[in-house]
Design an enzyme around this catalytic site. Structure first.
Site, PDB file in Angstrom:
ATOM      1  NE  ARG A 117      -3.153  -3.035   0.779  1.00 50.07           N
ATOM      2  CZ  ARG A 117      -3.700  -3.708  -0.232  1.00 50.07           C
ATOM      3  NH1 ARG A 117      -3.648  -3.670  -1.290  1.00 50.07           N
ATOM      4  NH2 ARG A 117      -4.461  -4.915   0.253  1.00 50.07           N
ATOM      5  CG  HIS A 120      -9.805 -11.032  -1.407  1.00 53.71           C
ATOM      6  ND1 HIS A 120      -8.624 -12.048  -1.496  1.00 53.71           N
ATOM      7  CD2 HIS A 120      -9.353 -10.396  -0.657  1.00 53.71           C
ATOM      8  CE1 HIS A 120      -7.733 -11.681  -0.821  1.00 53.71           C
ATOM      9  NE2 HIS A 120      -8.188 -10.314  -0.203  1.00 53.71           N
ATOM     10  CG  ASP A 141      -8.305 -12.548   5.289  1.00 51.07           C
ATOM     11  OD1 ASP A 141      -7.975 -11.236   5.277  1.00 51.07           O
ATOM     12  OD2 ASP A 141      -7.643 -13.145   4.567  1.00 51.07           O
TER      13      ASP A 141
END
Length: 342
Positions: free
Chosen positions: A70, A178, A248
């Site tokens: 990031r 995801h 998560d």
């Protein structure tokens, strides 16, 4: 007190709404994403502001390297961990030295801007999973403990706690948790002998573990992050892991089998997680907070181990962190250039 919910913010500065939710007692962590990052100077100003609101909060980021980092503008762009695994096949000693330098460099830069820890390293094997791939250190499971161990040694030397993910292993599962339900039909014996070995061998060096949002039906009907069997029976009792357990992201598609965000964070904590992540959905984060009403606070001693050794320094527009940082940065950038020239 450090609460049981880790959430995120929308921008590069705190809004009044951010400040309000950060003051909720059960908010214990904040994770930064690329949208929160402009420069090292801006990130340090942001983390300083966050701590003026909640001094005890833990601030995290995903700064693995490769396609998952990031912090980019003004920071060292790190190679994917799989590149070290490739080098290890021909030059193992060089690969281990570079992996340790990379772990130290990542941690040093992250700590410098006021972030306690990166959710790293990935201990999954680079197998059939597209979402893992070269985020894993190696295709050979026996190589992972050496390489990841060196990376973690560098992190610890810099003053950062380590988080191994995604237990008991996501690399052998094709589906991306995801966006889809992920199911691994293998037996416990197969998972233990392959995917779990990196976690088992590195257990003494792990400060935290993040379970996978994967269902292993031969072992338990719940995803590992919601499974008291995987967390309490396997991790805590059999493997004697006494570090932090982070869920998560509870907004991932594979976590939705449990219900709404309130039900998900309750299920994760009841299974044995210390802190649940609810990201990229403020409405879900608020619902998770409601779900935590009446819940006990997590083990404070465990969570305090995740606090990074953040230096008391002023960060300018460019990072300048000393001679060892320059040496490590040069070594990693030279390594990346070598890869690019192949």
């Amino acid at each position: 007190m450090i609460g049981a919910l880790m959430l995120d913010i929308a921008g590069t500065t705190l809004t009044p709404q951010d400040i309000e939710i950060l003051q909720a007692p059960q908010v214990g962590g904040l994770i930064l994403f690329a949208r929160n990052i402009e420069s090292p100077q801006q990130v340090r100003a942001l983390t300083n502001h966050i701590r003026r609101i909640r001094p005890e909060i833990l601030i995290a980021v995903d700064q693995e390297g490769g396609r998952v980092q990031r912090l980019k503008n003004g920071f060292t762009l790190l190679p994917a961990m799989g590149r070290f695994g490739e080098l290890y096949q021909q030059h193992p000693e060089q690969a281990l030295v570079l992996a340790e330098q990379c772990g130290w460099l990542m941690a040093t830069e992250v700590l410098a801007v006021g972030i306690d820890f990166s959710f790293a390293p990935v201990l999954d094997v680079d197998d059939v999973s597209d979402v893992i791939g070269d985020r894993g250190f190696a295709k050979n499971v026996e190589d992972i403990p050496e390489l990841a161990g060196a990376f973690m040694k560098g992190m610890h030397r810099a003053g950062m706690a380590t988080t191994g993910k995604h237990f008991p292993g996501h690399g052998s599962v094709k589906a991306d948790s995801h966006v889809a339900a992920a199911v691994d039909m293998r037996s416990y014996k197969e998972i233990y002998e392959k995917d779990m070995q990196s976690f088992i061998q590195l257990m003494p060096e792990l400060d935290a573990v993040m379970p996978a949002h994967v269902i292993y039906p031969q072992v338990d009907s719940n995803p590992a992050g919601f499974s008291s069997y995987w967390i309490q029976e396997i991790l805590r009792k059999q493997l004697k892991f006494n570090g932090v357990l982070f869920s998560d992201d509870l907004t991932m598609q594979a976590a939705c089998v449990v219900g709404g965000a309130d039900a998900r964070i309750q299920a994760a904590l009841q299974a044995g997680c210390d802190m649940g992540l609810v990201c990229n959905d403020r409405e879900a984060a608020s619902l998770a907070l409601q779900g935590l009403e009446g819940f006990p606070f997590p083990d404070q001693t465990r969570l305090e181990r995740m606090r990074g050794k953040i230096p008391d320094i002023d960060i300018g527009e460019q990072l300048a962190l000393g001679s060892e940082w320059q040496t490590a940065k040069h070594a990693i950038e030279q390594f990346k250039q070598t890869i690019a020239n192949k």
